[in-house]
Design a protein around this motif. Structure first.
Motif, mmCIF file in Angstrom:
data_model
loop_
_atom_site.group_PDB
_atom_site.id
_atom_site.type_symbol
_atom_site.label_atom_id
_atom_site.label_comp_id
_atom_site.label_asym_id
_atom_site.label_seq_id
_atom_site.Cartn_x
_atom_site.Cartn_y
_atom_site.Cartn_z
ATOM 1 N N PRO A 1 -2.904 -6.281 -2.460
ATOM 2 C CA PRO A 1 -4.336 -6.226 -2.189
ATOM 3 C C PRO A 1 -4.882 -7.506 -1.565
ATOM 4 N N SER A 2 -4.100 -8.588 -1.612
ATOM 5 C CA SER A 2 -4.564 -9.872 -1.102
ATOM 6 C C SER A 2 -4.138 -10.119 0.339
ATOM 7 N N CYS A 3 -2.819 -10.025 0.590
ATOM 8 C CA CYS A 3 -2.322 -10.341 1.931
ATOM 9 C C CYS A 3 -1.876 -9.126 2.718
ATOM 10 N N GLY A 4 -1.785 -7.974 2.046
ATOM 11 C CA GLY A 4 -1.458 -6.735 2.745
ATOM 12 C C GLY A 4 0.008 -6.455 2.944
ATOM 13 N N CYS A 5 0.888 -7.360 2.579
ATOM 14 C CA CYS A 5 2.315 -7.108 2.781
ATOM 15 C C CYS A 5 2.799 -6.040 1.801
ATOM 16 N N MET A 6 3.864 -5.331 2.180
ATOM 17 C CA MET A 6 4.404 -4.278 1.325
ATOM 18 C C MET A 6 5.425 -4.886 0.373
ATOM 19 N N VAL A 7 5.116 -4.811 -0.903
ATOM 20 C CA VAL A 7 5.951 -5.439 -1.932
ATOM 21 C C VAL A 7 7.052 -4.478 -2.348
ATOM 22 N N PRO A 8 8.334 -4.908 -2.278
ATOM 23 C CA PRO A 8 9.440 -4.003 -2.604
ATOM 24 C C PRO A 8 9.453 -3.630 -4.083
ATOM 25 N N PRO A 9 10.073 -2.473 -4.397
ATOM 26 C CA PRO A 9 10.108 -2.019 -5.788
ATOM 27 C C PRO A 9 11.042 -2.855 -6.639
ATOM 28 N N SER A 10 10.827 -2.784 -7.931
ATOM 29 C CA SER A 10 11.726 -3.457 -8.876
ATOM 30 C C SER A 10 11.668 -2.701 -10.188
ATOM 31 N N LEU A 11 12.581 -3.041 -11.090
ATOM 32 C CA LEU A 11 12.605 -2.394 -12.403
ATOM 33 C C LEU A 11 11.372 -2.727 -13.219
ATOM 34 N N ASN A 12 10.611 -3.734 -12.811
ATOM 35 C CA ASN A 12 9.360 -4.068 -13.507
ATOM 36 C C ASN A 12 8.396 -2.882 -13.517
ATOM 37 N N ILE A 13 8.435 -2.074 -12.446
ATOM 38 C CA ILE A 13 7.513 -0.941 -12.351
ATOM 39 C C ILE A 13 7.776 0.048 -13.481
ATOM 40 N N ALA A 14 9.053 0.419 -13.662
ATOM 41 C CA ALA A 14 9.403 1.366 -14.721
ATOM 42 C C ALA A 14 9.127 0.777 -16.090
ATOM 43 N N ALA A 15 9.291 -0.550 -16.229
ATOM 44 C CA ALA A 15 9.069 -1.216 -17.514
ATOM 45 C C ALA A 15 7.594 -1.542 -17.746
ATOM 46 N N GLU A 16 6.742 -1.146 -16.776
ATOM 47 C CA GLU A 16 5.303 -1.389 -16.847
ATOM 48 C C GLU A 16 4.969 -2.882 -16.965
ATOM 49 N N ILE A 17 5.795 -3.677 -16.283
ATOM 50 C CA ILE A 17 5.543 -5.111 -16.201
ATOM 51 C C ILE A 17 4.832 -5.376 -14.870
ATOM 52 N N PRO A 18 3.769 -6.211 -14.855
ATOM 53 C CA PRO A 18 3.036 -6.442 -13.599
ATOM 54 C C PRO A 18 3.934 -6.852 -12.450
ATOM 55 N N LEU A 19 3.572 -6.342 -11.277
ATOM 56 C CA LEU A 19 4.298 -6.648 -10.049
ATOM 57 C C LEU A 19 3.506 -7.711 -9.290
#
Length: 398
Positions: free
Chosen positions: A33-51
């Protein structure tokens, strides 16, 4: 199940969209939301840890599967997840241009209780005593799109005869309809308004039904709404290739999600439905397409003790997919269900435990049982017309 629901699609009815939403939730690149770049996925998403964005360090919001659902929190707010909006059809506002405004040419002003607008329009410079077709472009624009201007008017009550004066706000013909639509509270009110409306794809979501947030994440370069516009056979290949495009640590989770998609998609493709897209409205499917879709769902859900009555499920089915249909019916029977079907395809009938052959012709002569029994009995019955086809010895055509 309600197949006429305007929210229902091939993707929702087959539940393929559930797997696809989960894929996009867990495996997507999310926009910072800040710089607009596309942030790649990580296991943090499934673990509900902030990206966090690797470029600027900003926290990147991720979406749960429900936030990709147009029947839930992922719905476009403009069309409420239907993909369509009702807009005023200007061609219906003045159906007879030979009439003057005073004679009722502007139909919404007549039927939606704004007949006073005739007098206000005259005050605003529109000629109301000539055929509508003779109005200048400026006058026509005033009728259809004129500003909500206050006009001081002398008026007389048609019932009591009492006279008075006050300020009235001008409602142009388009706004008259929009205002009436906003105030509709029952079916009767809607019937008065809907004659002036037409449906169009929602301009906010492009007909995709999804919110801007749900359309933003990308998986292998495409968004969820774009994936839903891909034919199932091609989409299944795309899904199968997805795990290998991800970081090694994410592949086991990705394969689990993608395998669930493929398991459902395989049955549907075996039934000849690989040309459909997930965003296809269920109401636009043919009877045969809906039957085959529901059969695949029934097999997947492992029903038992259910009687399925099918009306010519082979209609429109490519010969290469007949085996898929036969396989589905065998699986239903194996699970303890019964299948009764009306069909003419000899490949389908050859699998029946019991056949009742009606005829000998259509119409008035079609209501008689001319043969009955197992396949071997039908083949040996001289009265049967389908028997030679079941024995692979069809009669010669003269």
């Amino acid at each position: 199940m309600c197949i006429r629901d305007r929210r229902s699609t091939f993707g929702t009815m087959t539940e393929l969209l559930n797997s696809l939403r989960l894929m996009f939730s867990r495996l997507s690149h999310y926009p910072c939301p800040s710089c607009g770049c596309m942030v790649p996925p990580s296991l943090n998403i499934a673990a509900e840890i902030p990206l966090y964005c690797p470029r600027c360090g900003a926290q990147v919001p991720v979406l749960g599967a429900e936030q990709f659902a147009f029947n839930s929190t992922g719905a476009c707010p403009s069309c409420e997840g239907t993909g369509i909006v009702r807009v005023v059809d200007e061609s219906t506002l003045v159906p007879d241009e030979s009439l003057s405004i005073n004679e009722g040419a502007v139909l919404p002003w007549q039927t939606l209780m704004w007949s006073l607008m005739k007098e206000i329009a005259e005050k605003m410079g529109v000629r109301t005593n000539v055929p509508f077709r003779e109005l200048t472009p400026e006058e026509r624009d005033m009728v259809f799109h004129g500003p909500a201007k206050k006009v001081h008017l002398l008026y007389q009550n048609s019932k009591t005869g009492a006279a008075g004066e006050m300020d009235f706000t001008y409602f142009n013909a388009v706004y008259t309809v929009e205002n009436a639509l906003a105030k509709v509270t029952d079916e009767k009110g809607m019937k008065r308004v809907e004659r002036f409306l037409k449906q169009e794809p929602c301009p906010a979501c492009g007909g995709s039904r999804l919110s801007e947030a749900a359309r933003a994440p990308k998986l292998r370069g495409i968004s969820l709404d774009e994936a839903c516009r891909v034919h199932l056979a091609e989409l299944d290949r795309w899904v199968a290739e997805t795990p290998d495009t991800l970081p090694e640590e994410m592949r086991p989770m990705a394969r689990s999600i993608c395998d669930a998609f493929h398991l459902s998609a395989r049955r549907l493709m075996e039934l000849g439905l690989g040309y459909l897209t997930l965003d296809r409205a269920t109401a636009t499917l043919s009877t045969g397409e809906r039957q085959r879709m529901q059969l695949a769902r029934a097999v997947r859900n492992r029903t038992t003790g259910v009687l399925y009555v099918l009306d010519e499920p082979s209609i429109g089915l490519h010969p290469a997919n007949i085996d898929g249909l036969r396989g589905v019916m065998r699986d239903l029977v194996a699970d303890g269900n019964s299948v009764v079907l009306v069909d003419h395809d000899s490949q389908i009938l050859s699998q029946a435990d019991h056949i009742i052959e009606m005829g000998p012709e259509a119409g008035a002569r079609g209501g008689y049982v001319i043969a009955e029994g197992g396949v071997s009995e039908i083949v040996q019955n001289p009265a049967s017309m389908i028997g030679p086809f079941l024995s692979n010895d069809p009669p010669a055509v003269s």
